[in-house]
Scaffold this motif. Sequence first.
Motif, PDB file in Angstrom:
ATOM      1  N   LEU A  62      10.409  -3.488  13.988  1.00 54.77           N
ATOM      2  CA  LEU A  62      11.421  -2.888  14.864  1.00 54.77           C
ATOM      3  C   LEU A  62      11.048  -1.477  15.265  1.00 54.77           C
ATOM      4  O   LEU A  62      11.201  -1.077  16.414  1.00 54.77           O
ATOM      5  CB  LEU A  62      12.780  -2.896  14.151  1.00 54.77           C
ATOM      6  CG  LEU A  62      13.452  -4.251  14.077  1.00 54.77           C
ATOM      7  CD1 LEU A  62      14.598  -4.219  13.066  1.00 54.77           C
ATOM      8  CD2 LEU A  62      13.975  -4.665  15.442  1.00 54.77           C
ATOM      9  N   LEU A  63      10.543  -0.753  14.300  1.00 58.01           N
ATOM     10  CA  LEU A  63      10.140   0.612  14.609  1.00 58.01           C
ATOM     11  C   LEU A  63       9.037   0.626  15.647  1.00 58.01           C
ATOM     12  O   LEU A  63       9.039   1.411  16.589  1.00 58.01           O
ATOM     13  CB  LEU A  63       9.661   1.313  13.333  1.00 58.01           C
ATOM     14  CG  LEU A  63      10.740   1.786  12.376  1.00 58.01           C
ATOM     15  CD1 LEU A  63      10.117   2.196  11.046  1.00 58.01           C
ATOM     16  CD2 LEU A  63      11.496   2.953  12.972  1.00 58.01           C
ATOM     17  N   MET A 109      11.472  -4.065   9.377  1.00 56.80           N
ATOM     18  CA  MET A 109      11.770  -2.709   9.804  1.00 56.80           C
ATOM     19  C   MET A 109      10.574  -2.113  10.556  1.00 56.80           C
ATOM     20  O   MET A 109      10.700  -1.451  11.588  1.00 56.80           O
ATOM     21  CB  MET A 109      12.097  -1.854   8.572  1.00 56.80           C
ATOM     22  CG  MET A 109      12.644  -0.492   8.882  1.00 56.80           C
ATOM     23  SD  MET A 109      12.935   0.426   7.380  1.00 56.80           S
ATOM     24  CE  MET A 109      14.239  -0.557   6.639  1.00 56.80           C
ATOM     25  N   ALA A 110       9.389  -2.388  10.011  1.00 52.33           N
ATOM     26  CA  ALA A 110       8.182  -1.864  10.650  1.00 52.33           C
ATOM     27  C   ALA A 110       8.036  -2.430  12.061  1.00 52.33           C
ATOM     28  O   ALA A 110       7.706  -1.707  12.999  1.00 52.33           O
ATOM     29  CB  ALA A 110       6.962  -2.218   9.816  1.00 52.33           C
ATOM     30  N   ASP A 149       0.826  -1.215   0.000  1.00 53.11           N
ATOM     31  CA  ASP A 149       0.000   0.000   0.000  1.00 53.11           C
ATOM     32  C   ASP A 149       0.859   1.264   0.000  1.00 53.11           C
ATOM     33  O   ASP A 149       2.077   1.225  -0.011  1.00 53.11           O
ATOM     34  CB  ASP A 149      -1.016  -0.023   1.152  1.00 53.11           C
ATOM     35  CG  ASP A 149      -0.402   0.388   2.463  1.00 53.11           C
ATOM     36  OD1 ASP A 149       0.817   0.600   2.509  1.00 53.11           O
ATOM     37  OD2 ASP A 149      -1.150   0.501   3.442  1.00 53.11           O
ATOM     38  N   VAL A 155      14.252  -1.472  -0.611  1.00 54.04           N
ATOM     39  CA  VAL A 155      14.550  -2.779  -0.019  1.00 54.04           C
ATOM     40  C   VAL A 155      13.366  -3.711  -0.246  1.00 54.04           C
ATOM     41  O   VAL A 155      12.276  -3.289  -0.622  1.00 54.04           O
ATOM     42  CB  VAL A 155      14.824  -2.639   1.500  1.00 54.04           C
ATOM     43  CG1 VAL A 155      16.074  -1.839   1.713  1.00 54.04           C
ATOM     44  CG2 VAL A 155      13.649  -2.016   2.203  1.00 54.04           C
ATOM     45  N   VAL A 169       1.608   3.569   2.073  1.00 49.54           N
ATOM     46  CA  VAL A 169       2.579   3.843   3.126  1.00 49.54           C
ATOM     47  C   VAL A 169       3.869   3.097   2.856  1.00 49.54           C
ATOM     48  O   VAL A 169       4.966   3.617   2.986  1.00 49.54           O
ATOM     49  CB  VAL A 169       1.995   3.436   4.487  1.00 49.54           C
ATOM     50  CG1 VAL A 169       3.063   3.565   5.570  1.00 49.54           C
ATOM     51  CG2 VAL A 169       0.791   4.280   4.809  1.00 49.54           C
ATOM     52  N   TRP A 170       3.687   1.833   2.405  1.00 51.53           N
ATOM     53  CA  TRP A 170       4.897   1.058   2.123  1.00 51.53           C
ATOM     54  C   TRP A 170       5.658   1.600   0.933  1.00 51.53           C
ATOM     55  O   TRP A 170       6.874   1.516   0.881  1.00 51.53           O
ATOM     56  CB  TRP A 170       4.543  -0.415   1.897  1.00 51.53           C
ATOM     57  CG  TRP A 170       4.262  -1.087   3.189  1.00 51.53           C
ATOM     58  CD1 TRP A 170       3.091  -1.650   3.581  1.00 51.53           C
ATOM     59  CD2 TRP A 170       5.161  -1.206   4.275  1.00 51.53           C
ATOM     60  NE1 TRP A 170       3.194  -2.128   4.854  1.00 51.53           N
ATOM     61  CE2 TRP A 170       4.458  -1.874   5.314  1.00 51.53           C
ATOM     62  CE3 TRP A 170       6.470  -0.822   4.508  1.00 51.53           C
ATOM     63  CZ2 TRP A 170       5.024  -2.158   6.534  1.00 51.53           C
ATOM     64  CZ3 TRP A 170       7.045  -1.111   5.731  1.00 51.53           C
ATOM     65  CH2 TRP A 170       6.314  -1.774   6.731  1.00 51.53           C
ATOM     66  N   ARG A 172       5.986   4.603   0.294  1.00 45.82           N
ATOM     67  CA  ARG A 172       6.787   5.692   0.846  1.00 45.82           C
ATOM     68  C   ARG A 172       7.983   5.133   1.605  1.00 45.82           C
ATOM     69  O   ARG A 172       9.106   5.624   1.513  1.00 45.82           O
ATOM     70  CB  ARG A 172       5.886   6.526   1.756  1.00 45.82           C
ATOM     71  CG  ARG A 172       6.553   7.685   2.406  1.00 45.82           C
ATOM     72  CD  ARG A 172       5.468   8.626   2.902  1.00 45.82           C
ATOM     73  NE  ARG A 172       6.010   9.500   3.915  1.00 45.82           N
ATOM     74  CZ  ARG A 172       5.797   9.315   5.201  1.00 45.82           C
ATOM     75  NH1 ARG A 172       5.066   8.317   5.609  1.00 45.82           N
ATOM     76  NH2 ARG A 172       6.295  10.156   6.073  1.00 45.82           N
ATOM     77  N   PHE A 173       7.684   4.074   2.355  1.00 48.23           N
ATOM     78  CA  PHE A 173       8.754   3.456   3.139  1.00 48.23           C
ATOM     79  C   PHE A 173       9.820   2.868   2.235  1.00 48.23           C
ATOM     80  O   PHE A 173      11.013   2.962   2.491  1.00 48.23           O
ATOM     81  CB  PHE A 173       8.159   2.336   4.002  1.00 48.23           C
ATOM     82  CG  PHE A 173       8.487   2.505   5.444  1.00 48.23           C
ATOM     83  CD1 PHE A 173       9.793   2.366   5.884  1.00 48.23           C
ATOM     84  CD2 PHE A 173       7.507   2.832   6.351  1.00 48.23           C
ATOM     85  CE1 PHE A 173      10.103   2.546   7.212  1.00 48.23           C
ATOM     86  CE2 PHE A 173       7.813   3.006   7.679  1.00 48.23           C
ATOM     87  CZ  PHE A 173       9.110   2.862   8.114  1.00 48.23           C
ATOM     88  N   SER A 224      10.634   3.809  -0.654  1.00 41.58           N
ATOM     89  CA  SER A 224      11.461   4.898  -1.172  1.00 41.58           C
ATOM     90  C   SER A 224      12.452   5.362  -0.120  1.00 41.58           C
ATOM     91  O   SER A 224      13.614   5.602  -0.390  1.00 41.58           O
ATOM     92  CB  SER A 224      10.543   6.046  -1.593  1.00 41.58           C
ATOM     93  OG  SER A 224      11.291   7.197  -1.782  1.00 41.58           O
ATOM     94  N   LEU A 225      11.945   5.451   1.101  1.00 42.63           N
ATOM     95  CA  LEU A 225      12.794   5.909   2.203  1.00 42.63           C
ATOM     96  C   LEU A 225      14.000   5.012   2.385  1.00 42.63           C
ATOM     97  O   LEU A 225      15.106   5.454   2.638  1.00 42.63           O
ATOM     98  CB  LEU A 225      11.959   5.924   3.500  1.00 42.63           C
ATOM     99  CG  LEU A 225      12.628   6.381   4.771  1.00 42.63           C
ATOM    100  CD1 LEU A 225      12.713   7.897   4.794  1.00 42.63           C
ATOM    101  CD2 LEU A 225      11.856   5.896   5.979  1.00 42.63           C
ATOM    102  N   ALA A 226      13.754   3.738   2.249  1.00 44.47           N
ATOM    103  CA  ALA A 226      14.814   2.778   2.544  1.00 44.47           C
ATOM    104  C   ALA A 226      15.644   2.429   1.323  1.00 44.47           C
ATOM    105  O   ALA A 226      16.484   1.550   1.375  1.00 44.47           O
ATOM    106  CB  ALA A 226      14.214   1.515   3.136  1.00 44.47           C
ATOM    107  N   GLY A 227      15.367   3.085   0.242  1.00 46.86           N
ATOM    108  CA  GLY A 227      16.208   2.881  -0.924  1.00 46.86           C
ATOM    109  C   GLY A 227      15.847   1.618  -1.703  1.00 46.86           C
ATOM    110  O   GLY A 227      16.682   1.034  -2.372  1.00 46.86           O
ATOM    111  N   ASP A 245      12.218  -7.174   4.365  1.00 46.23           N
ATOM    112  CA  ASP A 245      12.993  -6.202   5.151  1.00 46.23           C
ATOM    113  C   ASP A 245      12.090  -5.089   5.666  1.00 46.23           C
ATOM    114  O   ASP A 245      12.215  -4.630   6.792  1.00 46.23           O
ATOM    115  CB  ASP A 245      14.108  -5.587   4.297  1.00 46.23           C
ATOM    116  CG  ASP A 245      15.212  -6.597   4.034  1.00 46.23           C
ATOM    117  OD1 ASP A 245      15.259  -7.593   4.767  1.00 46.23           O
ATOM    118  OD2 ASP A 245      15.980  -6.376   3.102  1.00 46.23           O
TER     119      ASP A 245
END
Lengths: 252, 716
Positions: A127-128, A124-125, A103, A116, A105-106, A108-109, A111-114, A120
């Motif tokens: 862990l956050l 990451m979610a 979706d 991945v 949000v992902w 965006r995520f 993109s944020l994480a380059g 992963d």
Amino acid sequence: MSTPSEQPINGRLRRPKPIRTEPRRNILGAFLQNGERGADKPTETASRQTGLDHHPLGLQPDAETGQPPHLTSSRNQEDIAAAANVIDRHIRDGKQYEIPVEDGVWGRFSSLAGGVNTEDLADMAKLLTRSYSELASVWIEIAGKLREIVGSGAEKAQSASTGGGIAHPALIIQSAVKVGAKVQIFAPGVPDGIQPLMPEGGGTGLTDATLNEDQIEIFVPQDAQQGRYHGLILGADGVPLGAVTLTIPGAT
Amino acid sequence: MVPFEQGGPVIIKPKRVAIIGGGCAAVATAFDLTRPERRGEFDVTIYQMGHRLGGKGASGRDAKTGRIEEHGLHLWMGFYENAFRLMREAYDELKRPEGHPLRNWYDAFVPDNFVGVTEKKPDNQWENWSAYFPPAAGLPGDPLSERNPFSVRGYLTQCLRLLRTLLLSVQDKGHIPPVGTGNEGVTVAATSLITSLISTVRSDVYGSASRAARYGQLAFGALILEAISAFQWITETLTPGSDLGPITTLLDRLSAAIQKQFDLLIAQDNELRRIWEIVDTLLAIVRGCIREGVLFSPKGFDLLDKYDWREWLLDHGARQDTIDSAFVRGSYDLLFAFEEGDVNRPQLAAGQALRGAMRMFFTYRGALFWKMQAGMGDVVFAPTYQVLKNRGVKFEFFHRLEHIGLSDDTSHVERLDFTVQAKVKGGGEYDPLVDVKGLECWPSLPVYDRLTNGAKLKRAGWNPEHEDASSVGTKQLKVGDDFDFAILAVGFGAVPGLCSELIEADPAWKRMVGSVKTVATQAFQVWLNEPVEDLGWDDPPINISGYVEPFDTWADMRQLIKVEDEKPEPKAIAYFCSVLPDSQIDENAYNTVRSNVITFLNRDVAHFWPKSVDEKGFRWALLAGSEDETENAIDSQFWTANTSGTERYVLSLPGTLDTRISPLDDRFDNFTIAGDWTGCGHQAGCVEAAVMSGLLAASALYVKPDLSRIVGYDHP
């Protein structure tokens, strides 16, 4: 024009004796710069003048006394904890559901994480999300420490009015069952709306919650589940100003 | 100056001041001593080696092309309050006519908002990192709204605000946060964050569970940001005697929490890693200042000057990656902070580094950098020379100081011994300026036909700035006869040779000369036939540092094309500079730099301009002004090895700054000093320090000096 120190000595001039030879580096330097002229009274530094603008809870100094806000009660700590609980509850709500990685949000995520892979991202979610509790504890600890540190100074301000600039709406509850409730404001502003109150641990919320002028009105239906409910009080621009916590005790 | 007393006017003779040197410090001193409001109290003469003012900031114009030739790259920073005030006053006083190419100060200095660093990635490839610093309120040199806005507490608050802003930028990478001096940007960014939180909350509570990630992310932001705000407030309420232990413990925990968050993300994202490096630096600064007691120390940041900047950051929790980052390394490049010019020996006093960083990032006005629109000589020293001339200051060019002699009792300077390098044709003062496209400029070489035997000197290529240049005589100035006060305002590298008697007489002088060190620098300029965009540079014009030796810094100077006079016009101008290792300094240093330039263009410049090279190396035909397509084309360009004493750059080495003598120190009762090497409050080699020192030197001659007018002197 000449002074005693500049009178010719053996036909030559001397430098005047210096008033000082080093910069003022201490904290008082900010107040003493005009000492050479000696006419002006010290003024406060920028940070001092504006320091309370950055109070973590948005509290303002007393308008009349300029004293710091009263921080010796446990109210702030409760506010902080309550605010954290609101967010915490939503996190826990979210955790009950699968994580659809595709979706927006992902996106965006990702993109944020380059870029991945989705596993992963899911890790990451998690862990956050998990780290939230650690951060909350740090923050609340800091708030408590803040109370200790400023305690003595704040005691002096106790007689002054507290929380200047904080609007604290009245709470009117219509309920067929016994409830406990409190309104906690943690930022200045004019309340403009209230969220539906959602129970901790999920379930049906209390949707009939309105804010009319300075009054929060909540209707609690007879079949409402026991538990604690939270709803955010919002300002005109959507900024959270505080929280309403309502408790419906279990049958005894 | 004619004051009246009972019985009639009494003529008071002006005090004669001999200023030796013509750089920023000397000019600032003369400018202050001759302010109209001093009503002629001082009669000032400037003695200058060679044909031009400027010192390390001197520039010249090539006689044929009008090309600007600098000693090195000079950028003015937005916190140079005293220097900009001087320039603004000079331009105002000069009242240049309409149509003059640099009529006002803002024609001469233009904001530059981009700054870049180059960093080496794990795969050994270099990558550029360009940052935009938005305009900040006000202009440098404007009156301050507060008498002294500088405090450690204020700076720590700014650090925490910046920390918040950076973390917010991680929350939403689509939003580029401003890094201004106020908190407006932080407020906007924080509002944006909270609004995004609320918009999610308002939506279906039972919607996609990916919200968990969003909330997790927001929890990370909201709680850390609130924690930082709490620290900010704590910092502002700390008083002397506060128990700092609990605060630093909490800060440690906060740092660990933030670090953990970044660890999750930075492995895959270079931009996040860079943000982390700054965040990590800021956390170490806040922690270090609290732990070391800087907040309430009477020494302010000086307390930290015994440490090296990177070691100090490391001691206070910064990670090795952070102190190796381009962000931190760039601060060493900026100040040529390499002992003996050896890039493997970075050394920079932590207190001054911190003071400089705080001033640079948190107190700039207008823009972080300001770029001169002509040579520094044209922009700074020509107008100030003209103003000083108009005020009656006398200039004795071609006077090289050889020795300062003390009185027998060592109480004062008794004589100044000069070599006279040349005589002016027909006597009188030398007229040093030339006209280039309507702008008054300093020539790179003397205007020979204004000198006695000028034709002969011209044929010989005589350069009075060379240490072995021939001379025509000597001159001795004597106290009482020729001067009342003397001010030494030359580069520090020349001081030991000139001041042997002072060093012998005064332990403080001996200590200073024994500890303050300088470094040689090298620089080159190229004029290109193609714009850098055609050579592969895709970003806006930039000043970028942190690259490889021999030239770690590049500045795009395309703005100078219009004020030079080369036909056809070049399409690009680029300046490069770096330290020059002492190991490369000998009588062939100039040729060594030439070799360094060729090596750099063949081997390294492709990182910036990938299309400037082919399989053989640099495409030499790109160099304007040469028909040669071999590496000999470099001889049509300009380079310099700044190795002489007056040219060397002063270092801010740990453990040495407290040995610097202040211009206010009364060591010899008719003498003082000026220069960026003195104890002037801002102990770094830069224009602002030189101007501050000049103002202090002038103040040393005043009966009632007002030091509060020197912005940033009383600074932690």
